[in-house]
Scaffold this motif. Structure first.
Motif, mmCIF file in Angstrom:
data_model
loop_
_atom_site.group_PDB
_atom_site.id
_atom_site.type_symbol
_atom_site.label_atom_id
_atom_site.label_comp_id
_atom_site.label_asym_id
_atom_site.label_seq_id
_atom_site.Cartn_x
_atom_site.Cartn_y
_atom_site.Cartn_z
ATOM 1 N N TYR A 98 0.835 -1.211 0.000
ATOM 2 C CA TYR A 98 0.000 0.000 0.000
ATOM 3 C C TYR A 98 0.869 1.259 0.000
ATOM 4 C CZ TYR A 98 -3.602 -3.417 0.996
ATOM 5 O OH TYR A 98 -4.433 -4.501 0.908
ATOM 6 N N TRP A 101 1.940 1.401 -3.622
ATOM 7 C CA TRP A 101 0.826 1.821 -4.479
ATOM 8 C C TRP A 101 0.437 3.274 -4.269
ATOM 9 C CZ3 TRP A 101 -2.927 -2.890 -3.432
ATOM 10 C CH2 TRP A 101 -2.379 -4.049 -4.023
ATOM 11 N N THR A 105 0.844 4.339 -8.040
ATOM 12 C CA THR A 105 -0.364 4.402 -8.877
ATOM 13 C C THR A 105 -0.673 5.850 -9.298
ATOM 14 O OG1 THR A 105 -1.783 4.206 -6.926
ATOM 15 C CG2 THR A 105 -1.392 2.196 -8.172
ATOM 16 N N LEU A 108 1.645 6.401 -12.200
ATOM 17 C CA LEU A 108 1.173 5.699 -13.398
ATOM 18 C C LEU A 108 0.028 6.474 -14.058
ATOM 19 C CD1 LEU A 108 1.193 2.036 -12.036
ATOM 20 C CD2 LEU A 108 2.451 2.792 -14.049
ATOM 21 N N ILE A 134 -6.290 3.839 -2.474
ATOM 22 C CA ILE A 134 -5.235 3.043 -1.828
ATOM 23 C C ILE A 134 -5.334 3.117 -0.299
ATOM 24 C CG2 ILE A 134 -2.741 2.686 -1.594
ATOM 25 C CD1 ILE A 134 -3.898 2.011 -4.406
ATOM 26 N N TYR A 153 -13.754 -1.364 1.675
ATOM 27 C CA TYR A 153 -13.577 -1.884 0.317
ATOM 28 C C TYR A 153 -14.517 -1.176 -0.661
ATOM 29 C CZ TYR A 153 -13.306 -5.455 -3.394
ATOM 30 O OH TYR A 153 -13.145 -6.122 -4.583
ATOM 31 N N ALA A 156 -13.275 2.241 -1.493
ATOM 32 C CA ALA A 156 -12.141 2.126 -2.421
ATOM 33 C C ALA A 156 -12.639 1.872 -3.850
ATOM 34 C CB ALA A 156 -11.197 1.010 -1.968
ATOM 35 N N CYS A 157 -13.649 1.040 -3.987
ATOM 36 C CA CYS A 157 -14.183 0.735 -5.321
ATOM 37 C C CYS A 157 -14.832 1.965 -5.946
ATOM 38 C CB CYS A 157 -15.169 -0.421 -5.260
ATOM 39 S SG CYS A 157 -14.354 -2.000 -4.950
ATOM 40 N N TYR A 160 -12.204 4.044 -7.229
ATOM 41 C CA TYR A 160 -11.680 3.458 -8.465
ATOM 42 C C TYR A 160 -12.550 3.858 -9.665
ATOM 43 C CZ TYR A 160 -10.094 0.058 -11.927
ATOM 44 O OH TYR A 160 -9.618 -0.520 -13.078
ATOM 45 N N TYR A 200 -6.892 -6.211 -9.611
ATOM 46 C CA TYR A 200 -6.401 -6.017 -8.226
ATOM 47 C C TYR A 200 -7.503 -6.156 -7.169
ATOM 48 C CZ TYR A 200 -1.669 -4.579 -9.650
ATOM 49 O OH TYR A 200 -0.392 -4.557 -10.149
ATOM 50 N N TRP A 204 -7.710 -8.946 -4.225
ATOM 51 C CA TRP A 204 -7.850 -8.491 -2.834
ATOM 52 C C TRP A 204 -9.053 -9.173 -2.174
ATOM 53 C CZ3 TRP A 204 -10.874 -6.600 0.881
ATOM 54 C CH2 TRP A 204 -10.252 -6.020 1.996
ATOM 55 N N TYR A 222 -0.305 -10.992 -7.486
ATOM 56 C CA TYR A 222 0.144 -9.596 -7.506
ATOM 57 C C TYR A 222 1.469 -9.455 -8.258
ATOM 58 C CZ TYR A 222 -3.328 -7.836 -4.081
ATOM 59 O OH TYR A 222 -4.479 -7.438 -3.437
ATOM 60 N N ASP A 226 1.849 -6.845 -11.099
ATOM 61 C CA ASP A 226 2.803 -5.743 -10.873
ATOM 62 C C ASP A 226 3.828 -5.654 -12.001
ATOM 63 O OD1 ASP A 226 1.508 -5.093 -8.550
ATOM 64 O OD2 ASP A 226 3.057 -5.846 -7.193
ATOM 65 N N ALA A 229 1.959 -4.185 -14.912
ATOM 66 C CA ALA A 229 1.519 -2.802 -14.696
ATOM 67 C C ALA A 229 2.678 -1.814 -14.599
ATOM 68 C CB ALA A 229 0.658 -2.707 -13.436
ATOM 69 N N LYS A 230 3.872 -2.306 -14.296
ATOM 70 C CA LYS A 230 5.001 -1.383 -14.141
ATOM 71 C C LYS A 230 6.072 -1.559 -15.219
ATOM 72 C CE LYS A 230 4.214 -0.094 -9.368
ATOM 73 N NZ LYS A 230 4.043 -0.742 -8.063
HETATM 74 C C1 RET Z 1 -7.620 -2.406 -3.590
HETATM 75 C C2 RET Z 1 -8.607 -2.946 -2.554
HETATM 76 C C3 RET Z 1 -9.784 -2.104 -2.368
HETATM 77 C C4 RET Z 1 -10.549 -1.931 -3.659
HETATM 78 C C5 RET Z 1 -9.680 -1.564 -4.802
HETATM 79 C C6 RET Z 1 -8.305 -1.799 -4.808
HETATM 80 C C7 RET Z 1 -7.571 -1.417 -6.017
HETATM 81 C C8 RET Z 1 -6.275 -1.446 -6.215
HETATM 82 C C9 RET Z 1 -5.577 -1.136 -7.427
HETATM 83 C C10 RET Z 1 -4.233 -1.274 -7.410
HETATM 84 C C11 RET Z 1 -3.348 -1.083 -8.464
HETATM 85 C C12 RET Z 1 -2.063 -1.328 -8.296
HETATM 86 C C13 RET Z 1 -1.047 -1.240 -9.290
HETATM 87 C C14 RET Z 1 0.188 -1.581 -8.924
HETATM 88 C C15 RET Z 1 1.301 -1.578 -9.799
HETATM 89 O O1 RET Z 1 2.248 -2.282 -9.618
HETATM 90 C C16 RET Z 1 -6.741 -1.377 -2.909
HETATM 91 C C17 RET Z 1 -6.793 -3.627 -3.969
HETATM 92 C C18 RET Z 1 -10.376 -0.961 -5.988
HETATM 93 C C19 RET Z 1 -6.306 -0.717 -8.647
HETATM 94 C C20 RET Z 1 -1.353 -0.824 -10.660
#
Ligand code: RET
Length: 251
Positions: A98, A101, A105, A108, A134, A153, A156-157, A160, A200, A204, A222, A226, A229-230
Motif C-alpha cells: 500500500y 501503491w 499508482t 502511473l 489506496i 472496500y 475504495a471501489c 476506483y 487487483y 484483494w 500480484y 505488478d 503494470a510497471k
Molecule cells: C484495492 C482494494 C480495495 C478496492 C480496490 C483496490 C484497487 C487497487 C488497485 C491497485 C493497483 C495497483 C497497481 C500496482 C502496480 O504495480 C486497494 C486492492 C479498488 C487498482 C497498478
C-alpha cells in the motif's frame, strides 16, 4: 478456532524475483532517460521512479519488512444443527504494497493523463481519487470484522470508478485533440491499464478480504500484475514515446 496464513517458499522466491525485475527495469529506464534530450525525459523519469518504488517495496517484503499478522474474526455457520462458531484467522498483511501503491499508482496515472493531455483539474481529481482508493484499501486490509473490511472496500471501489471515469472517459475525450498515433496509443495503453487494474480488487477480495486464497497465491497473482503494470507498461510507453516526434508535455 484459530488459523494462521503465512507465505511459503514459493511466495518468498517470487518476491525476490520481482524485486530483481523491478531493479533491472529501473536501471534500464534511467538509462533510456539519458539517451533522450532533457525536454523528452518526463515520461522516462516518471516511469523509472515507479519501478524504483516497486523495487524498494519488494525488497522490504522479500526481506520480511512491511508485513504483519492481522487477526480477523469470521462467524462460521454449521449445518446439521451444530451451533455457529467464531473463527479467527491470523493472516500476513503485506502493508508495504500500500505504501508502494500510494506513490506509484498516482505516477502511473500521471503518465496516462499527460499522454492524453488531460487538464490539470481532471488530473488532480484522478490522483486524489487514487490516493483515497489506496488508503481506504489499506484500512480495508486491517478491518477487524466483515462490516469494517467490506465497508472500506466499497469506498475504495467507488474511488476506483472515479479514476476510470477521469482517465478512460475524459482521457479519451482529451486525446481526441492529439495526433492519430497518440490517440491510438492512448486507447491501447489505457485499455491495458484498466484491464489490469480491475484485477487487483478481485485478488484483494479473495485474498486479504475473504481470506480464501493462500498467501502464496496472493503473492504470485500480484507479482504477475505488478510486472505487467510497471515494467511492461513502462517499456511499452517509453519505446512508443521515443518513436514519436513529440516532446514531453509540461506540467
Ligand atoms: C484495492 C482494494 C480495495 C478496492 C480496490 C483496490 C484497487 C487497487 C488497485 C491497485 C493497483 C495497483 C497497481 C500496482 C502496480 O504495480 C486497494 C486492492 C479498488 C487498482 C497498478
Amino acid at each position: 478456532s484459530e488459523v494462521y496464513q503465512t507465505a511459503g517458499g514459493v511466495g518468498h522466491r517470487t518476491l525476490w524475483v520481482v524485486c530483481i525485475i523491478m531493479g533491472i527495469s529501473s536501471l534500464v529506464f534511467y538509462g533510456m532517460a539519458f539517451r533522450v534530450p532533457a525536454q523528452k525525459r518526463l515520461f522516462h523519469i516518471l516511469t523509472a521512479f515507479i519501478t524504483t518504488f516497486a523495487f524498494l517495496s519488494y525488497f522490504a517484503m522479500a526481506t520480511g519488512d512491511g508485513i504483519n499478522f492481522h487477526a480477523s474474526k469470521e462467524t462460521v455457520s454449521h449445518k446439521h444443527g451444530l451451533p455457529d462458531t467464531e473463527e479467527i484467522t491470523y493472516r500476513q498483511v503485506y502493508w508495504a504494497r500500500y505504501v508502494d501503491w500510494s506513490v506509484t499508482t498516482p505516477l502511473l496515472l500521471l503518465d496516462l493523463c499527460l499522454l492524453a493531455g488531460l487538464s490539470g483539474a481532471n488530473i488532480l481529481v484522478a490522483i486524489v481519487a487514487d490516493v483515497i482508493m489506496i488508503l481506504t484499501g489499506l484500512f480495508a486490509a486491517y478491518g477487524k470484522n466483515d462490516g469494517q473490511k467490506w465497508g472500506w472496500y466499497i469506498w475504495a471501489c467507488i474511488a476506483y470508478l472515479v479514476i476510470v471515469y477521469q482517465v478512460v472517459y475524459n482521457g479519451r475525450g482529451a486525446a481526441m485533440n492529439k495526433d492519430q498515433k497518440t490517440k491510438a496509443f492512448f486507447a491501447s495503453l489505457a485499455g491495458f491499464t484498466f484491464l489490469l487494474w480491475t484485477i487487483y480488487p478481485i485478488i484483494w477480495g479473495v485474498a486479504d478480504g475473504a481470506r480464501i486464497a493462500s498467501v502464496d497465491a496472493e503473492i504470485l497473482a500480484y507479482a504477475v500484475l505488478d510486472v505487467l503494470a510497471k515494467p511492461v507498461f513502462g517499456t511499452w510507453l517509453l519505446i512508443t514515446h521515443d518513436s514519436m516526434a513529440s516532446t514531453s508535455p509540461s506540467l
